[in-house]
Design an enzyme around this catalytic site. Structure first.
Site, PDB file in Angstrom:
ATOM      1  CB  SER A 145      95.186-109.072 -30.735  1.00 26.75           C
ATOM      2  OG  SER A 145      94.323-108.163 -31.407  1.00 26.75           O
ATOM      3  CE1 TYR A 158      98.448-109.690 -35.287  1.00 28.75           C
ATOM      4  CE2 TYR A 158      96.150-109.135 -34.893  1.00 28.75           C
ATOM      5  CZ  TYR A 158      97.462-109.183 -34.467  1.00 28.75           C
ATOM      6  OH  TYR A 158      97.777-108.717 -33.206  1.00 28.75           O
TER       7      TYR A 158
END
Length: 289
Positions: A145, A158
């Site tokens: 990501s 995260y």
């Protein structure tokens, strides 16, 4: 769908987290491109829907149940690949989970769970399948990501896990290359999929319990809602196309952003030696001037 236990002339790819989003789109794209595709998922309840959709799309998937936090299940799956197909040509680490909240609002279990799925799951899968990939001179692709490069407010758990993934694979890349295995990171930005919905975010509840962080959280949620709107986000199919290019390309890069926006965003981190450029940007997300 019955899958014949033979590699023949087909390449074999195993993809984790295929019930929705990028994983599902990648499974369909790889199967349509001629890869024998092992589509794995944690939740057995999603298997029939994927099977029906694959039949409607005219693609063949070998759908398997696999929890990337279950070490025994991972070893059984590696053995299944060897027994059924004789090997593996590519592994796509896609399974992941969101964890929205800040350090005071999330309990330690949320931090550990984020690391277990997003980081240790990648390590465990890569470790288990590396012998097969060495034999085939294959590739490991991991869906990271832009949050694996740029830390983002209210995403401490995260982003920490994705940072760990990037450090692990950046370190592994030259070692794996020395034995003929390619290692590649795919870095999407906002993607219009069920990933965020699956995080179980109760925005109203979060705001009600945010205490002194309520203004910052409110500003962040407003920005994030705009970013994940369909007009701003990529589709899972667009990201799957990048993944397929990386599977098929002759010499793909190690780190691959999936859009011009993602490239610009990640580039903000380059040469930001003191962190002021990134933190000035992200402070704006929480309403700070």
């Amino acid at each position: 769908m019955a899958v014949q236990p033979s590699r023949q002339n087909s390449r074999i790819v195993l993809i984790t987290g295929t019930s929705t989003g990028i994983g599902r789109a990648t499974a369909f794209a790889s199967a349509a491109a001629g890869w024998r595709t092992i589509a794995t998922m944690r939740n057995p309840g999603h298997a029939e829907a994927l099977r029906a959709d694959a039949a409607e799309a005219g693609v063949e998937l070998d759908i398997r149940i696999l929890d990337v936090t279950d070490a025994d299940a991972i070893e059984r799956e590696a053995d299944y690949c060897r027994r059924t197909y004789g090997g593996l040509d590519a592994l796509v680490n896609n399974a992941g989970s969101a964890a929205l909240g800040s350090v005071e609002s999330l309990d330690m279990k949320a931090f550990r769970d984020a690391m277990e799925v997003n980081y240790f799951g990648v390590v465990a899968m890569t470790k288990a399948f590396m012998p097969l990939l060495r034999e085939s001179s294959g590739r490991v692709l991991t869906i990271s990501s832009v949050g694996g490069v740029v830390g983002q407010p209210f995403n401490e758990a995260y982003c920490a896990a994705k940072f760990a993934v990037e450090g692990f694979l950046e370190s592994l890349q030259p070692v794996a290359k020395s034995v003929g295995v390619g290692v590649h990171l795919i870095e999407p930005g906002a993607v219009s999929s069920e990933f965020v919905a699956n995080a179980g975010v109760d925005a109203a509840g979060m705001l009600a319990g945010a205490g002194p962080y309520r203004p910052a959280l409110s500003a962040y949620l407003e920005r994030t809602t705009r970013q994940f709107a369909s007009s701003n986000a990529q589709t899972p199919e667009e990201v799957a196309g990048i993944v397929l290019d990386t599977l098929d390309g002759p010499s793909p890069a190690f780190r691959i952003q999936t859009s011009a926006w993602a490239r610009d965003f990640v580039s903000a981190k380059i040469n930001d030696l003191d962190g002021s450029r990134v933190t000035s940007m992200t402070q704006g997300w929480v309403g700070l001037a």
